[in-house]
Scaffold this motif. Sequence first.
Motif, mmCIF file in Angstrom:
data_model
loop_
_atom_site.group_PDB
_atom_site.id
_atom_site.type_symbol
_atom_site.label_atom_id
_atom_site.label_comp_id
_atom_site.label_asym_id
_atom_site.label_seq_id
_atom_site.Cartn_x
_atom_site.Cartn_y
_atom_site.Cartn_z
ATOM 1 N N GLU A 312 -20.265 -41.493 44.754
ATOM 2 C CA GLU A 312 -19.906 -40.849 46.015
ATOM 3 C C GLU A 312 -18.952 -39.682 45.802
ATOM 4 O OE1 GLU A 312 -18.391 -43.709 48.710
ATOM 5 O OE2 GLU A 312 -20.291 -44.755 48.966
ATOM 6 N N ILE A 313 -18.225 -39.716 44.679
ATOM 7 C CA ILE A 313 -17.265 -38.658 44.394
ATOM 8 C C ILE A 313 -18.023 -37.423 43.910
ATOM 9 C CG2 ILE A 313 -15.313 -37.941 42.983
ATOM 10 C CD1 ILE A 313 -14.445 -40.845 42.846
ATOM 11 N N GLY A 314 -17.918 -36.374 44.659
ATOM 12 C CA GLY A 314 -18.571 -35.121 44.282
ATOM 13 C C GLY A 314 -20.061 -35.111 44.545
ATOM 14 N N SER A 315 -20.600 -36.183 45.118
ATOM 15 C CA SER A 315 -22.031 -36.227 45.392
ATOM 16 C C SER A 315 -22.290 -35.748 46.808
ATOM 17 C CB SER A 315 -22.550 -37.659 45.239
ATOM 18 O OG SER A 315 -23.903 -37.730 45.615
ATOM 19 N N VAL A 316 -23.038 -34.678 46.930
ATOM 20 C CA VAL A 316 -23.405 -34.139 48.239
ATOM 21 C C VAL A 316 -24.867 -33.721 48.179
ATOM 22 C CG1 VAL A 316 -21.092 -33.341 48.801
ATOM 23 C CG2 VAL A 316 -22.623 -31.822 47.563
ATOM 24 N N ALA A 317 -25.435 -33.468 49.334
ATOM 25 C CA ALA A 317 -26.804 -32.975 49.361
ATOM 26 C C ALA A 317 -26.878 -31.629 48.656
ATOM 27 C CB ALA A 317 -27.264 -32.833 50.809
ATOM 28 N N VAL A 318 -28.053 -31.314 48.136
ATOM 29 C CA VAL A 318 -28.233 -30.037 47.469
ATOM 30 C C VAL A 318 -27.873 -28.909 48.433
ATOM 31 C CG1 VAL A 318 -29.915 -28.522 46.395
ATOM 32 C CG2 VAL A 318 -30.040 -30.984 46.000
ATOM 33 N N LYS A 319 -27.041 -28.005 47.973
ATOM 34 C CA LYS A 319 -26.553 -26.901 48.783
ATOM 35 C C LYS A 319 -26.065 -27.408 50.148
ATOM 36 C CE LYS A 319 -27.710 -23.935 45.636
ATOM 37 N NZ LYS A 319 -28.208 -24.915 44.683
ATOM 38 N N PRO A 320 -24.961 -28.175 50.156
ATOM 39 C CA PRO A 320 -24.514 -28.810 51.401
ATOM 40 C C PRO A 320 -24.351 -27.814 52.538
ATOM 41 C CG PRO A 320 -22.714 -28.648 49.794
ATOM 42 C CD PRO A 320 -23.979 -28.304 49.070
ATOM 43 N N GLY A 321 -24.907 -28.190 53.678
ATOM 44 C CA GLY A 321 -24.763 -27.381 54.875
ATOM 45 C C GLY A 321 -25.699 -26.199 54.970
ATOM 46 N N LEU A 322 -26.423 -25.905 53.909
ATOM 47 C CA LEU A 322 -27.329 -24.761 53.921
ATOM 48 C C LEU A 322 -28.768 -25.248 53.964
ATOM 49 C CD1 LEU A 322 -25.753 -22.221 51.403
ATOM 50 C CD2 LEU A 322 -25.748 -22.137 53.887
ATOM 51 N N ILE A 323 -29.385 -25.130 55.096
ATOM 52 C CA ILE A 323 -30.776 -25.502 55.258
ATOM 53 C C ILE A 323 -31.530 -24.289 55.789
ATOM 54 C CG2 ILE A 323 -32.407 -26.960 56.522
ATOM 55 C CD1 ILE A 323 -30.908 -28.451 54.373
ATOM 56 N N ASP A 324 -32.618 -23.962 55.139
ATOM 57 C CA ASP A 324 -33.466 -22.865 55.596
ATOM 58 C C ASP A 324 -34.343 -23.407 56.719
ATOM 59 O OD1 ASP A 324 -35.207 -20.764 55.954
ATOM 60 O OD2 ASP A 324 -35.338 -20.285 53.811
ATOM 61 N N ARG A 325 -33.842 -23.321 57.937
ATOM 62 C CA ARG A 325 -34.529 -23.953 59.063
ATOM 63 C C ARG A 325 -35.895 -23.343 59.366
ATOM 64 N NH1 ARG A 325 -29.125 -24.277 60.359
ATOM 65 N NH2 ARG A 325 -29.115 -22.233 61.358
ATOM 66 N N PRO A 326 -36.066 -22.013 59.331
ATOM 67 C CA PRO A 326 -37.415 -21.476 59.543
ATOM 68 C C PRO A 326 -38.407 -21.956 58.481
ATOM 69 C CG PRO A 326 -35.780 -19.764 59.871
ATOM 70 C CD PRO A 326 -35.056 -20.933 59.286
ATOM 71 N N LEU A 327 -37.986 -21.986 57.220
ATOM 72 C CA LEU A 327 -38.883 -22.454 56.162
ATOM 73 C C LEU A 327 -39.148 -23.947 56.307
ATOM 74 C CD1 LEU A 327 -40.524 -22.056 53.629
ATOM 75 C CD2 LEU A 327 -38.408 -22.161 52.286
ATOM 76 N N GLN A 328 -38.145 -24.699 56.684
ATOM 77 C CA GLN A 328 -38.324 -26.130 56.902
ATOM 78 C C GLN A 328 -39.374 -26.385 57.979
ATOM 79 O OE1 GLN A 328 -35.070 -28.500 58.797
ATOM 80 N NE2 GLN A 328 -34.936 -29.513 56.799
ATOM 81 N N ARG A 329 -39.300 -25.631 59.081
ATOM 82 C CA ARG A 329 -40.272 -25.800 60.148
ATOM 83 C C ARG A 329 -41.661 -25.344 59.688
ATOM 84 N NH1 ARG A 329 -39.654 -26.453 65.568
ATOM 85 N NH2 ARG A 329 -37.897 -27.704 64.821
ATOM 86 N N ALA A 330 -41.718 -24.302 58.866
ATOM 87 C CA ALA A 330 -43.008 -23.821 58.373
ATOM 88 C C ALA A 330 -43.709 -24.875 57.530
ATOM 89 C CB ALA A 330 -42.806 -22.540 57.564
ATOM 90 N N VAL A 331 -42.954 -25.591 56.691
ATOM 91 C CA VAL A 331 -43.538 -26.665 55.883
ATOM 92 C C VAL A 331 -44.095 -27.751 56.797
ATOM 93 C CG1 VAL A 331 -43.045 -28.468 54.190
ATOM 94 C CG2 VAL A 331 -42.084 -26.183 53.880
ATOM 95 N N ASP A 332 -43.366 -28.111 57.833
ATOM 96 C CA ASP A 332 -43.856 -29.104 58.789
ATOM 97 C C ASP A 332 -45.136 -28.630 59.471
ATOM 98 O OD1 ASP A 332 -41.728 -30.755 58.214
ATOM 99 O OD2 ASP A 332 -40.528 -30.149 59.944
ATOM 100 N N LEU A 333 -45.189 -27.340 59.790
ATOM 101 C CA LEU A 333 -46.368 -26.797 60.449
ATOM 102 C C LEU A 333 -47.598 -26.855 59.549
ATOM 103 C CD1 LEU A 333 -45.017 -23.680 62.358
ATOM 104 C CD2 LEU A 333 -46.240 -25.602 63.353
ATOM 105 N N VAL A 334 -47.428 -26.538 58.280
ATOM 106 C CA VAL A 334 -48.556 -26.607 57.348
ATOM 107 C C VAL A 334 -49.133 -28.014 57.332
ATOM 108 C CG1 VAL A 334 -49.178 -26.532 54.905
ATOM 109 C CG2 VAL A 334 -47.861 -24.668 55.906
#
Length: 344
Positions: A312-334
Motif C-alpha cells: 500500500e505504501i507508494g502503490s497508486v493507480a498508473v498515472k494517478p488522477g490522469l485519465i484520458d476520458r475521451p479515449l476511455q469512452r472511445a474504447v467503450d464505444l468500439v
Amino acid sequence: MKNLLGLTFVASTAIAPIYAAELTTPSPGVPPAVDPFLTLDGGQVEQAISILRRDHVRGAKIDDAALGRATLQGLIQSLAPGAALAADAPAPVPPSPFRAEILDGRAGYIRLGSLQTENLAELDASLRDFAAKDVHGVILDLRATPESSDFAAAAQSASRFCPPGTALFTLAGPGRDESEEFVSAGDNLSRGALVVLIDENTAGAAEALAATLRWNARALLVGTRSSGRCVAFAEVPVGEKTSLRVAVAEVLVAGQEVYPRGLRPDIEIPQDPAERETILAAALVDGSAGFVFEKERAQFDEASLVAGTNPEIGSVAVKPGLIDRPLQRAVDLVTALRVFRKTD
C-alpha cells in the motif's frame, strides 16, 4: 436507437443526415439571436457614425484613420476564426509523431500526428497489423494533429477508411476558378467500427478529415467541438511587421459547411486542456493504456505480511488522477458497436 454500456446513440447509418442537419438547422425551440448591427441599412449606419463623431464626448478623436481601424477590427471579429491580424510571422509548427497500439486486445488506437508522408506510411502499416490481429475497431486520435492546409494529405488519410471513388470533400473559394474536388483513391484498409477523437484544436486539414470520415465512413466523433477553422489560410503582409491571416478557401463536405461553426461531437467528453496535454505527452513514452484502464490499488495481505513488505505504501493507480476520458469512452464505444452489429 440502442443503449449499450449506458450510452444512447443512433445507428451509424443515420449519422450522415444528422451531420447535415446539425450544420444547417438551428436548435429547435431556440429563437435565433438578433444582431442589432444587422438591422441597420447603409444609410442608417452612416447616420449612427455621424452622431458618434458629432455628439460623443470623444467624438473629435474619431478621424478617418480611427474609423478605418474600427471597421477592420469589426470585420475581423465578425469573420473569426477565418481572419486574424498578427504582428509577428507565425512560428513553424514542430512535427507531431505517429503512434499506434492495441488497447486491451479490442481496439486499435492510432494517434495520427502530423499529416505527412512518413506518418501516412505508418498509418498503412498499423491498419494492416490491426486487420491481421482482428481487433474490434479503430480509434483515430486527431487531438495531436497540428493545424495545416495539406488537404491532399487529409484526403489520402481518409482514403484508408473509405471505398475507392468516394467524394471526400471540396475546397472552394473566391480566388479559385474551379472548386478542387478530393476523391478517395487506393485501398480501404479499415474494417469495423471507427471512432475519431477531436477537440477545440482540431483545425484545417485535420478538421476536414474528421468531417469526411463522419460523413463517408460512419465514424463517431468523441471529444469537444472542433475549431471551425476548416479553411485554407493565406498570410498577406499589410505593414512592415504586420500580416493579415485570411481564409481564402473553405472545405465543403457533401455540400455542407464546416467553417465557422466546427464539428459538434456525437458524444461530448470535455477534458481540462492542461491535463489533456500532459496525458498526450506522457502517452508517447508510456503508451495510452495506463490512461484508459484504471488499476486497483494494491492491498496489504498475508503474503506481504510474511514477506515484510507493505504494497500500500507508494502503490497508486498508473498515472494517478490522469485519465484520458475521451479515449476511455472511445474504447467503450468500439466494444459497444461490435456488440450492436452482432445483435442488430
